[in-house]
Every structure is written in structure tokens, then in C-alpha cells.
Enzyme design. Structure first.
Site, short mmCIF file in Angstrom:
data_model
loop_
_atom_site.label_atom_id
_atom_site.label_comp_id
_atom_site.label_asym_id
_atom_site.label_seq_id
_atom_site.Cartn_x
_atom_site.Cartn_y
_atom_site.Cartn_z
N GLY A 35 -4.51 -4.46 -3.79
CA GLY A 35 -5.51 -3.43 -4.05
C GLY A 35 -4.76 -2.18 -4.44
CG HIS A 36 -2.09 -2.12 -6.96
ND1 HIS A 36 -1.20 -2.69 -7.83
CD2 HIS A 36 -1.80 -2.65 -5.75
CE1 HIS A 36 -0.41 -3.53 -7.17
NE2 HIS A 36 -0.77 -3.53 -5.90
CD GLN B 133 0.70 -8.96 -2.55
OE1 GLN B 133 1.34 -9.55 -3.39
NE2 GLN B 133 -0.58 -8.70 -2.72
CE LYS C 78 2.36 -2.49 -4.33
NZ LYS C 78 2.05 -2.11 -2.94
CG ASP D 235 -1.88 -1.19 1.20
OD1 ASP D 235 -2.26 -1.65 0.11
OD2 ASP D 235 -2.22 -1.68 2.30
P1 GDP Z 1 -0.78 0.29 -3.51
O1 GDP Z 1 -1.37 -0.98 -3.01
O2 GDP Z 1 0.68 0.39 -3.25
O3 GDP Z 1 -1.13 0.60 -4.94
O4 GDP Z 1 -1.45 1.45 -2.64
P2 GDP Z 1 -3.03 1.57 -2.29
O5 GDP Z 1 -3.74 2.05 -3.49
O6 GDP Z 1 -3.53 0.35 -1.63
O7 GDP Z 1 -2.97 2.67 -1.15
C1 GDP Z 1 -2.49 3.93 -1.37
C2 GDP Z 1 -3.63 4.94 -1.12
O8 GDP Z 1 -3.10 6.24 -0.99
C3 GDP Z 1 -4.62 5.03 -2.25
O9 GDP Z 1 -5.89 5.33 -1.75
C4 GDP Z 1 -4.08 6.18 -3.10
O10 GDP Z 1 -5.09 6.84 -3.85
C5 GDP Z 1 -3.56 7.09 -2.04
N1 GDP Z 1 -2.40 7.89 -2.41
C6 GDP Z 1 -1.37 7.58 -3.24
N2 GDP Z 1 -0.42 8.55 -3.22
C7 GDP Z 1 -0.88 9.48 -2.35
C8 GDP Z 1 -0.34 10.73 -1.87
O11 GDP Z 1 0.74 11.15 -2.24
N3 GDP Z 1 -1.09 11.40 -0.95
C9 GDP Z 1 -2.29 10.97 -0.52
N4 GDP Z 1 -2.93 11.69 0.38
N5 GDP Z 1 -2.83 9.80 -0.94
C10 GDP Z 1 -2.12 9.09 -1.84
P1 IMO Z 2 -0.91 -4.23 -2.22
O1 IMO Z 2 -0.48 -4.77 -3.55
C1 IMO Z 2 -0.88 -4.62 2.11
C2 IMO Z 2 -0.93 -8.68 3.71
C3 IMO Z 2 -2.16 -9.14 4.47
C4 IMO Z 2 -1.50 -10.07 5.47
C5 IMO Z 2 -0.41 -10.73 4.64
C6 IMO Z 2 -0.80 -12.08 4.07
O2 IMO Z 2 -2.20 -3.49 -2.26
O3 IMO Z 2 0.19 -3.44 -1.59
P2 IMO Z 2 -2.37 -12.78 2.06
O4 IMO Z 2 -3.82 -12.57 1.81
O5 IMO Z 2 -1.50 -12.21 0.99
O6 IMO Z 2 -2.02 -14.22 2.35
O7 IMO Z 2 -2.05 -11.99 3.42
O8 IMO Z 2 -0.13 -9.85 3.59
N1 IMO Z 2 -1.18 -8.18 2.35
C7 IMO Z 2 -1.12 -6.89 2.01
N2 IMO Z 2 -0.90 -5.79 2.77
N3 IMO Z 2 -1.01 -4.50 0.77
C8 IMO Z 2 -1.21 -5.59 -0.01
O9 IMO Z 2 -1.22 -5.53 -1.34
C9 IMO Z 2 -1.31 -6.85 0.61
N4 IMO Z 2 -1.52 -8.11 0.17
C10 IMO Z 2 -1.41 -8.92 1.23
O10 IMO Z 2 -2.81 -8.07 5.09
O11 IMO Z 2 -0.88 -9.33 6.47
MG MG Z 3 -2.90 -1.66 -1.77
#
Ligand code: GDP
Ligand code: IMO
Ligand code: MG
Length: 426
Positions: free
Chosen positions: A40-41, A224, A16, A13
Site C-alpha cells: 500500500g503506497h 514491503q 516508498k 511503510d
Molecule cells: P510505503 O508503503 O512505504 O509507500 O508507505 P505508506 O504509504 O504505506 O505509509 C507511509 C505513510 O506516511 C503514508 O500515509 C504517507 O502519506 C505518509 N508520509 C510519507 N512521508 C511522510 C512524512 O515525511 N511525514 C508524514 N507525516 N507522513 C509521511
Molecule cells: P508496503 O509495500 C508493511 C507484512 C504483513 C505481514 C507480513 C506477511 O506498503 O510497505 P503478506 O500478506 O505479505 O503475506 O504478509 O508482511 N506486509 C507489510 N507490512 N508494508 C507492506 O507493504 C507489507 N506487505 C506485507 O503485515 O506481517
Molecule cells: Mg505501505
């Protein structure tokens, strides 16, 4: 021509999705190499928000071809659902734009059931998985009991599925006392998925090599993060795949010549969702504030993310493991309004200073973070376009991270939108 990797430097998270989407405007293909719909991206474009779980974050650019490599585990129901949602919003997801590897493994309906049963049996030691069946799908892959995508092309696919469900029912009933799944119904369901996904099935390794040979640019999108890597992460509180750089090669069937830029997304603070060690975790009002300001709730499960100060021990570890060349620092805007920021530069254990991230979680549990302090700022950063638009304290914070890592921060993200990004040169 260059190949760029975007991977997560922390516990996932890191943003990416945003960074991949941003760079995807300049590439011809985006490929996922590991994980499944546990990811979840989030991609924000103007008023629109897209939450992608399996489909690469390049899909929003019509000229980009998206690939799911052999290292990905694919839940066909989820993939088709995601495809339908994108199509409903006008995104072209035709077979020429979205290809799935014939060697990827399928997530079957018994995998989430086993995932949840295993978590329940662990009780207080549960990992806090996403419950998507990702671990059990990789277990079956390693145990040589998995079902691969190319099998969907065969006439006897439905009967293979039926046999697999019947075999797993023995485990569900015998080991966990759970009711059996309906093998016939699942076989029919999966035959339907196979018919829909057939045109997307490809030899992804071959397709990527062709793109490479034509001098085109491929972006590799990690899911991840490094600290969730099955080998290098905080085992056993990890995911079951290799988000680190090595996963690119095994997960796509390509050689190292394909990759010449390794960029890691790192949050300006630290988060973790699920159980496991977190040395710089904040269980106070500052941590709550990070959750609130940063909207730190999981994209896949909606769970509240744990928050804490930036940890340079883990970032340096991540840089070494992955050969990181550049950092995209995300969510700097979230830190506005704090008087003082802390950055962990080492750990202290039994009076000794530790610079390296330990393998043993019991050792890690005894580690206290050694912090340096950096002055905070009040200003809202969300409209900043250049480094000079940032208050001096925020510039100092960025510099502190660069100096501690010995790596350039080439992108600074100050909001979820594509536009809310400061581009710097390496
Ligand atoms: P990922 O799994 O690495 O793609 O990240 P996620 O999408 O799960 O979580 C990142 C969250 O932060 C998302 O809701 C993005 O829209 C948000 N986000 C990304 N970059 C920024 C930033 O620079 N500032 C803020 N406030 N939110 C951001
Ligand atoms: P993105 O791509 C954050 C975590 C779960 C748990 C561990 C194992 O959005 O960054 P799993 O279901 O993979 O067997 O769970 O990994 N986890 C993540 N945490 N971002 C993710 O993906 C994750 N995918 C799995 O919360 O701790
Ligand atoms: Mg994510």
C-alpha cells in the site's frame, strides 16, 4: 543512463510511495519487481491522496511508463479495480503507459482463502498477513502449479482456470474443511479479466532493456521492506518475496548494469504491522503518540502499526544487504514534541554486545537494545525546506543517523506532500 532503486530499509511503510513519486518526475519508467496488492503506497499531491497497491507510484506523471515485472504476483480483479479508480480521477492508464509481464503469476480466488485458512490454523503463531493471498500465490509459483499472465492470451485459458480451481477445491475441502469454490464462475470471471488486460501484457524484460539501451532512466520501486524479505527478514514473520536488491534482477529479468543508484527509504522511527519480533517496540504513551502523530494505520488493511525507536542494528544490516548508497529519511516531523529521543545502536544479549542482526528469532528475543539518547525538539517541521530550517536538535538527530550508518541522508521528508521534502546533495 542511471537506474535508481527505491526500496524499504525496515518493515515496510517507510514512505516508498512518496519517494518514488518524488523521483519519478525525472525518469521515463517505473517498475515494480516483487510483491502484490499486499503493498500500500500512498502518494499525496496537494489536496489529492492516491493509495496504490499494484500500480507503480510513477503513474501520476504522464510521460512515465509503468511496469509490473515477472516477480510480481497479480490479482487481476484488484489491478482492474485500481486502474478504474485511477481512470476515474483522470489518470491515463492506457496500455502504452501500463505494462504487465507475461511471466508474472496470477493471484487466484483460492489464494486469499488459503492465506486466511493457513493463518487461522497457526493460531497464536499467525504471521498477521494482509490476507491478500500473496504467500499462497508464491507457494504455487515455487511448486510449479501457478498460472502465469501469458496463459491469459490462450484460447484454453478459461478451461485451465477451471481445472486449477477444481484441483484446489480438493485442498480447501480435504485439508481445511472449507466449501469448494465455483470453478465455472471463476473461469468465466478470469476470461473477462484476460480480455481486459490483454493489451497490457508485454515481455517486460525486453521492454526495460530497450528503454535502457535508449539511454533512458528507469526507477525500480520496491514493495514491503528488507526485514520482511523471505531470506533476510525476520523469518517466518516475513512476506514471501524478495524486496531486497537481488529481487530487482530476478523480478524484472534485467542485469546489474541497469542499476547504479540504491536509495532506501527509512522512517525516522520504526514501525511494523503484523506479528514478529521488534526489539525497540514501544508499548507506552510514546508509542501511542507515534501512531497518532504519524497516522500509523496500514494503507492496505487499516491495521494499527506497532511503533518503536529507530534501530540502527537493522538499518546497518539493511545497508549491507542492499548496497544502500543513500537514505531518504521520512516522517521526521512526527517526532516533534518529544523531550528525548532514543536510537538503538547495538543489542545486548547475556552480557555481550551484538552489532549484527541475528538469524535466530529466539536469540533476537533475548536481545536488549543499547540506546543512545538525542535531545528532542518542540518545533513543527512540516514547512522546512532546508536543513537550516530544522531546529538544531533535529539536525543533530539526522547527523547521528548518518554517522552511525556511514551513509548520507540525501532526502529528509517532513510531511506526506511532494513539497514537504528537504533535498540535500550526496
Ligand atoms: P510505503 O508503503 O512505504 O509507500 O508507505 P505508506 O504509504 O504505506 O505509509 C507511509 C505513510 O506516511 C503514508 O500515509 C504517507 O502519506 C505518509 N508520509 C510519507 N512521508 C511522510 C512524512 O515525511 N511525514 C508524514 N507525516 N507522513 C509521511
Ligand atoms: P508496503 O509495500 C508493511 C507484512 C504483513 C505481514 C507480513 C506477511 O506498503 O510497505 P503478506 O500478506 O505479505 O503475506 O504478509 O508482511 N506486509 C507489510 N507490512 N508494508 C507492506 O507493504 C507489507 N506487505 C506485507 O503485515 O506481517
Ligand atoms: Mg505501505
Amino acid at each position: 543512463m542511471p537506474g535508481t532503486l527505491v526500496l524499504g530499509a525496515q518493515w515496510g511503510d517507510e514512505g516508498k510511495g512518496k519517494i518514488t513519486d518524488l523521483l519519478a518526475s525525472q525518469v521515463d519508467a517505473v517498475a515494480r519487481y516483487q510483491g502484490g496488492d499486499n503493498a500500500g503506497h500512498t502518494v499525496v499531491v496537494g489536496q489529492e491522496t492516491f493509495k496504490l497497491h499494484l500500480i507503480p507510484s510513477g503513474i501520476l506523471y504522464p510521460k512515465v511508463t509503468c511496469f509490473l515485472g515477472n516477480g510480481v504476483v497479480i490479482n487481476p480483479a484488484r489491478l482492474l479495480e485500481e486502474m478504474a479508480q485511477l481512470a476515474a480521477r483522470g489518470v491515463d492508464i492506457s496500455p502504452s503507459r501500463l505494462k504487465i509481464s507475461d511471466r508474472a503469476h496470477l493471484v487466484m480466488p483460492y489464494h486469499p482463502v488459503l492465506d486466511k485458512a493457513s493463518e487461522a490454523s497457526l493460531g497464536r503463531s499467525a504471521i498477521g498477513t494482509t490476507g491478500r493471498g500473496i504467500g499462497p500465490a508464491y507457494v504455487d509459483k515455487a511448486a510449479r502449479q501457478g498460472i502465469r499472465v501469458h496463459q491469459m492470451l490462450r484460447d484454453d485459458f478459461a478451461s485451465r482456470v477451471r481445472e486449477a480451481v477444481e484441483a484446489k477445491n480438493k485442498v480447501l475441502q480435504g485439508l481445511y474443511g472449507l466449501p469448494p469454490l465455483d470453478a465455472g464462475q471463476i473461469a468465466d470471471q478470469y476470461a473477462g479479466y484476460a480480455a481486459q488486460l490483454r493489451p497490457h501484457i508485454a515481455d517486460v524484460s525486453r521492454a526495460l532493456d530497450d528503454i535502457y539501451r535508449h539511454g533512458r532512466h528507469i526507477l525500480y520501486e520496491g514493495a514491503q521492506g528488507t526485514l520482511l524479505d523471505v531470506d533476510h527478514g525476520t523469518y517466518p514473520y516475513v512476506t514471501s518475496s524478495s524486496p531486497t536488491v537481488g529481487g530487482v534482477f530476478t523480478g524484472l529479468g534485467i542485469g546489474p548494469q541497469h542499476l547504479d543508484r540504491v536509495l532506501a527509504a527509512a522512517k525516522a522511527y520504526q514501525t511494523r504491522v503484523g506479528a514478529g519480533p521488534f526489539p525497540t517496540e514501544l508499548l507506552d504513551a510514546i508509542g501511542d503518540r507515534m501512531v497518532e502523530q504519524g497516522q500509523e494505520f496500514g494503507t492496505t488493511t487499516g491495521r494499527r502499526r506497532r511503533t518503536g525507536w529507530l534501530d540502527m542494528v537493522t538499518l546497518r544490516y539493511s545497508a549491507r544487504l542492499n548496497g544502500i548508497q543513500e537514505i531518504a529519511l521520512t516522517k521526521l516531523d512526527v517526532l516533534s514534541g518529544l523531550n528525548m529521543l532514543k536510537v538503538c545502536v547495538a543489542y545486548r544479549r547475556r552480557g555481550e554486545r551484538l552489532e549484527d542482526f541475528p538469524a535466530d528469532l529466539e536469540v533476537l528475543a533475548e536481545c536488549e537494545p543499547v540506546y543512545v539518547e538525542s535531545k528532542g525538539w518542540e518545533e513543527d517541521l512540516s514547512q522546512a525546506k532546508e536543513m537550516s530550517d530544522l531546529p538544531p536538535e533535529a539536525q543533530d538527530y539526522v547527523k547521528l543517523i548518518e554517522d552511525s550508518l556511514g551513509l548520507p541522508i540525501t532526502l529528509v521528508s517532513v510531511g506526506p506532500d511532494r513539497e514537504q521534502t528537504i533535498h540535500r546533495t550526496a
